[in-house]
Motif scaffolding. Structure first.
Motif, PDB file in Angstrom:
ATOM      1  N   LEU A   1       0.924  -0.951  -0.150  1.00  0.00           N
ATOM      2  CA  LEU A   1       0.015  -0.100  -0.057  1.00  0.00           C
ATOM      3  C   LEU A   1       0.901   1.164   0.165  1.00  0.00           C
ATOM      4  O   LEU A   1       2.168   1.092   0.150  1.00  0.00           O
ATOM      5  N   THR A   2       0.353   2.388   0.177  1.00  0.00           N
ATOM      6  CA  THR A   2       0.872   3.703   0.305  1.00  0.00           C
ATOM      7  C   THR A   2       0.824   4.008   1.632  1.00  0.00           C
ATOM      8  O   THR A   2      -0.110   3.902   2.279  1.00  0.00           O
ATOM      9  N   TYR A   3       2.043   4.343   2.127  1.00  0.00           N
ATOM     10  CA  TYR A   3       1.955   4.599   3.623  1.00  0.00           C
ATOM     11  C   TYR A   3       2.334   6.332   3.897  1.00  0.00           C
ATOM     12  O   TYR A   3       3.241   6.535   2.947  1.00  0.00           O
ATOM     13  N   TYR A   4       1.945   6.709   4.944  1.00  0.00           N
ATOM     14  CA  TYR A   4       1.910   8.294   5.250  1.00  0.00           C
ATOM     15  C   TYR A   4       2.816   8.446   6.330  1.00  0.00           C
ATOM     16  O   TYR A   4       2.194   8.104   7.401  1.00  0.00           O
ATOM     17  N   CYS A   5       3.649   9.481   6.415  1.00  0.00           N
ATOM     18  CA  CYS A   5       4.304   9.766   7.691  1.00  0.00           C
ATOM     19  C   CYS A   5       3.906  11.385   7.877  1.00  0.00           C
ATOM     20  O   CYS A   5       4.044  12.118   6.847  1.00  0.00           O
ATOM     21  N   GLN A   6       3.170  11.458   8.681  1.00  0.00           N
ATOM     22  CA  GLN A   6       2.762  12.845   9.002  1.00  0.00           C
ATOM     23  C   GLN A   6       3.472  13.286  10.340  1.00  0.00           C
ATOM     24  O   GLN A   6       3.508  12.675  11.323  1.00  0.00           O
ATOM     25  N   VAL A   7       4.056  14.699  10.385  1.00  0.00           N
ATOM     26  CA  VAL A   7       4.795  15.114  11.412  1.00  0.00           C
ATOM     27  C   VAL A   7       4.149  16.596  11.724  1.00  0.00           C
ATOM     28  O   VAL A   7       3.670  17.198  11.180  1.00  0.00           O
ATOM     29  N   THR A   8       3.744  16.373  13.126  1.00  0.00           N
ATOM     30  CA  THR A   8       2.692  17.482  13.664  1.00  0.00           C
ATOM     31  C   THR A   8       3.912  18.300  14.413  1.00  0.00           C
ATOM     32  O   THR A   8       4.528  17.733  15.407  1.00  0.00           O
ATOM     33  N   ALA A   9       4.060  19.768  14.407  1.00  0.00           N
ATOM     34  CA  ALA A   9       4.985  20.330  15.301  1.00  0.00           C
ATOM     35  C   ALA A   9       4.321  21.912  16.001  1.00  0.00           C
ATOM     36  O   ALA A   9       5.098  22.763  15.775  1.00  0.00           O
ATOM     37  N   GLY A  10       3.148  21.525  16.417  1.00  0.00           N
ATOM     38  CA  GLY A  10       2.513  22.805  16.989  1.00  0.00           C
ATOM     39  C   GLY A  10       2.553  23.988  16.154  1.00  0.00           C
ATOM     40  O   GLY A  10       1.987  23.811  14.899  1.00  0.00           O
ATOM     41  N   LYS A  11       3.174  25.198  16.711  1.00  0.00           N
ATOM     42  CA  LYS A  11       2.873  26.304  15.885  1.00  0.00           C
ATOM     43  C   LYS A  11       3.694  26.278  14.664  1.00  0.00           C
ATOM     44  O   LYS A  11       3.650  27.224  13.611  1.00  0.00           O
ATOM     45  N   ASP A  12       4.628  25.285  14.509  1.00  0.00           N
ATOM     46  CA  ASP A  12       5.255  25.209  13.304  1.00  0.00           C
ATOM     47  C   ASP A  12       4.947  24.508  12.175  1.00  0.00           C
ATOM     48  O   ASP A  12       5.195  24.446  11.258  1.00  0.00           O
ATOM     49  N   GLY A  13       3.448  23.872  12.540  1.00  0.00           N
ATOM     50  CA  GLY A  13       2.433  23.137  11.541  1.00  0.00           C
ATOM     51  C   GLY A  13       2.929  21.925  11.503  1.00  0.00           C
ATOM     52  O   GLY A  13       3.332  21.161  12.252  1.00  0.00           O
ATOM     53  N   SER A  14       2.618  21.410  10.204  1.00  0.00           N
ATOM     54  CA  SER A  14       2.828  19.907   9.945  1.00  0.00           C
ATOM     55  C   SER A  14       3.191  19.532   8.565  1.00  0.00           C
ATOM     56  O   SER A  14       3.109  20.480   7.800  1.00  0.00           O
ATOM     57  N   GLY A  15       3.585  18.567   8.412  1.00  0.00           N
ATOM     58  CA  GLY A  15       4.173  18.123   7.043  1.00  0.00           C
ATOM     59  C   GLY A  15       3.770  16.517   6.873  1.00  0.00           C
ATOM     60  O   GLY A  15       3.774  15.997   7.813  1.00  0.00           O
ATOM     61  N   GLU A  16       3.688  16.215   5.613  1.00  0.00           N
ATOM     62  CA  GLU A  16       3.741  14.825   5.374  1.00  0.00           C
ATOM     63  C   GLU A  16       4.283  14.215   4.083  1.00  0.00           C
ATOM     64  O   GLU A  16       4.774  15.264   3.361  1.00  0.00           O
ATOM     65  N   GLY A  17       4.767  13.032   4.093  1.00  0.00           N
ATOM     66  CA  GLY A  17       5.158  12.512   2.805  1.00  0.00           C
ATOM     67  C   GLY A  17       4.577  10.971   2.797  1.00  0.00           C
ATOM     68  O   GLY A  17       4.134  10.513   3.606  1.00  0.00           O
ATOM     69  N   SER A  18       4.774  10.328   1.519  1.00  0.00           N
ATOM     70  CA  SER A  18       4.151   9.177   1.400  1.00  0.00           C
ATOM     71  C   SER A  18       5.228   8.028   0.562  1.00  0.00           C
ATOM     72  O   SER A  18       6.062   8.700  -0.044  1.00  0.00           O
ATOM     73  N   THR A  19       4.981   6.931   1.012  1.00  0.00           N
ATOM     74  CA  THR A  19       6.144   6.003   0.565  1.00  0.00           C
ATOM     75  C   THR A  19       5.182   4.892  -0.004  1.00  0.00           C
ATOM     76  O   THR A  19       4.316   4.473   0.880  1.00  0.00           O
ATOM     77  N   LYS A  20       5.445   4.266  -1.242  1.00  0.00           N
ATOM     78  CA  LYS A  20       4.667   3.093  -1.748  1.00  0.00           C
ATOM     79  C   LYS A  20       5.628   1.821  -1.473  1.00  0.00           C
ATOM     80  O   LYS A  20       6.670   1.637  -1.767  1.00  0.00           O
ATOM     81  N   LEU A  21       4.862   1.013  -0.670  1.00  0.00           N
ATOM     82  CA  LEU A  21       5.533  -0.219  -0.199  1.00  0.00           C
ATOM     83  C   LEU A  21       5.225  -1.382  -1.517  1.00  0.00           C
ATOM     84  O   LEU A  21       4.082  -1.668  -1.942  1.00  0.00           O
ATOM     85  N   GLU A  22       6.127  -1.805  -1.948  1.00  0.00           N
ATOM     86  CA  GLU A  22       6.124  -3.145  -2.912  1.00  0.00           C
ATOM     87  C   GLU A  22       6.535  -4.089  -2.466  1.00  0.00           C
ATOM     88  O   GLU A  22       7.702  -4.511  -1.738  1.00  0.00           O
ATOM     89  N   VAL A  23       5.701  -5.221  -2.349  1.00  0.00           N
ATOM     90  CA  VAL A  23       6.044  -6.670  -1.726  1.00  0.00           C
ATOM     91  C   VAL A  23       6.444  -7.832  -2.850  1.00  0.00           C
ATOM     92  O   VAL A  23       5.190  -7.862  -3.747  1.00  0.00           O
ATOM     93  N   PHE A  24       7.547  -8.354  -2.918  1.00  0.00           N
ATOM     94  CA  PHE A  24       7.803  -9.302  -4.107  1.00  0.00           C
ATOM     95  C   PHE A  24       7.490 -10.699  -3.213  1.00  0.00           C
ATOM     96  O   PHE A  24       7.721 -11.056  -2.123  1.00  0.00           O
TER      97      PHE A  24
END
Length: 108
Positions: free
Chosen positions: A83-106
């Protein structure tokens, strides 16, 4: 300030192995990190205090942990974990950000 999240766009792993999905960020005042899959089902989190846990009731319950460097580890990977996995970082007044990674299983 702003948060920038960096992830590996695609991670490939063989069935049964441990997948490591790195997540790094720039910014300050980290509050927590949420790791989620697919349609945003949270699978685990890590707080600034160092507390980390796997969420109950997900297909990954008991098979994930989040390292101190925010890498999401998925143990005993199954084909259904591709699936696609998301990493979301929250930092209070500094806001938040995220990125996604596609996991491939063989392997079947």
């Amino acid at each position: 300030g702003a948060i920038t999240v960096k992830v590996t766009p695609k991670v490939e792993v063989n069935k049964g192995e441990t997948a490591k999905l790195p997540c790094t960020y720039t910014g300050i005042n980290l509050q927590d990190v949420v790791e989620s899959q697919g349609l945003r089902t949270r699978v685990g989190f890590r707080e600034n205090s160092g507390k980390q846990m796997s969420d109950p009731g997900t297909p990954l319950t008991g098979r994930v942990n989040i390292e101190e460097n925010l890498t999401l580890n998925i143990m005993s990977v199954k084909p259904s974990d591709e699936l696609t996995y998301y990493c979301q970082v929250t930092a209070g007044k500094d806001g938040s950000g995220e990125g996604s990674t596609k996991l491939e299983v063989f392997g079947t």
